[in-house]
Design a protein around this motif. Structure first.
Motif, PDB file in Angstrom:
ATOM      1  N   ARG A  27       0.834  -1.209   0.000  1.00 52.70           N
ATOM      2  CA  ARG A  27       0.000   0.000   0.000  1.00 52.70           C
ATOM      3  C   ARG A  27       0.866   1.254   0.000  1.00 52.70           C
ATOM      4  NH1 ARG A  27      -3.504   2.564  -2.158  1.00 52.70           N
ATOM      5  NH2 ARG A  27      -4.774   3.965  -0.946  1.00 52.70           N
TER       6      ARG A  27
ATOM      7  N   GLU B 108       2.384   1.664  -3.472  1.00 50.78           N
ATOM      8  CA  GLU B 108       1.354   2.079  -4.434  1.00 50.78           C
ATOM      9  C   GLU B 108       1.040   3.570  -4.288  1.00 50.78           C
ATOM     10  OE1 GLU B 108      -3.410   1.394  -4.716  1.00 50.78           O
ATOM     11  OE2 GLU B 108      -2.193  -0.390  -4.302  1.00 50.78           O
TER      12      GLU B 108
ATOM     13  N   GLU C 101       1.800   6.756  -6.998  1.00 51.40           N
ATOM     14  CA  GLU C 101       0.695   7.534  -7.566  1.00 51.40           C
ATOM     15  C   GLU C 101       0.795   9.028  -7.278  1.00 51.40           C
ATOM     16  OE1 GLU C 101      -2.695   5.752  -5.724  1.00 51.40           O
ATOM     17  OE2 GLU C 101      -2.662   3.994  -7.022  1.00 51.40           O
TER      18      GLU C 101
END
Length: 181
Positions: free
Chosen positions: A66, A69, A73
């Motif tokens: 997580r 990620e 982004e």
């Protein structure tokens, strides 16, 4: 800009990360806070929850994936956690905070409201060994290998303002070098 802040428990990573996020308007994600919240949700002390995570790698891998990620982004983010320097491949600045065990134990005993420093020391050393074993097992990472970090600071010698000033200067230099290659 993507910045990672890593260090052993009680070294001040969360405090520095919050300072930097607020000062520079960056968002922040903290693996430690997520892990502490999961331990609380399971009504467990961190050391016991760490042992559970050792038996079931999905807890660590979920947090690590997580973080990675989110960092991929977003821009202008502080990613705080023991492995964030290793997990965020595109980090512009990787910071490791160091503090001697005695200093860290005092902070941990206060922060986690542990009855005494000897208990805090035992729990902390158990947690650190558990984490080191898990990181080596899951990712073949030696948490003691600091070669990936751009800056290593001793947080015993400076408070969050002093550490922040050093990193503020580093951020300014990175931004300047982007505009004047």
């Amino acid at each position: 800009m993507r910045i990672t802040v890593s260090g052993l428990p009680g070294s001040g990573t969360t405090s520095l990360s919050r300072y930097l996020a607020e000062r520079h308007g960056f968002s922040m994600i903290s693996a430690g806070e997520v892990f502490r919240q999961l331990a609380k949700e399971h009504n467990m002390e961190l050391a016991r929850f760490g042992n559970l995570a050792r038996q079931d790698p999905s807890y660590d891998m979920m947090i690590d994936a997580r973080q990675k990620e989110i960092a991929q982004e977003r821009d202008d983010i502080i990613v705080e956690g023991r492995l964030s320097g290793w997990m965020v491949d595109n980090a512009d600045l990787r910071i490791w905070l160091y503090a001697p065990i005695g200093c860290r134990i005092k902070r941990i005993a206060f922060r986690d409201q542990v009855a005494d420093e000897e208990t805090a020391k035992g729990l902390t050393l158990e947690r650190e060994q558990c984490e080191a074993d898990r990181y080596r097992s899951y990712y073949d990472i030696d948490i003691a290998d600091l070669s990936i970090y751009h800056i290593i600071l001793n947080s015993e010698h400076w408070g969050v303002e002093g550490l922040g000033a050093i990193i503020d200067m580093s951020i300014a230099q990175l931004k300047q070098s982007r505009h004047n290659p």
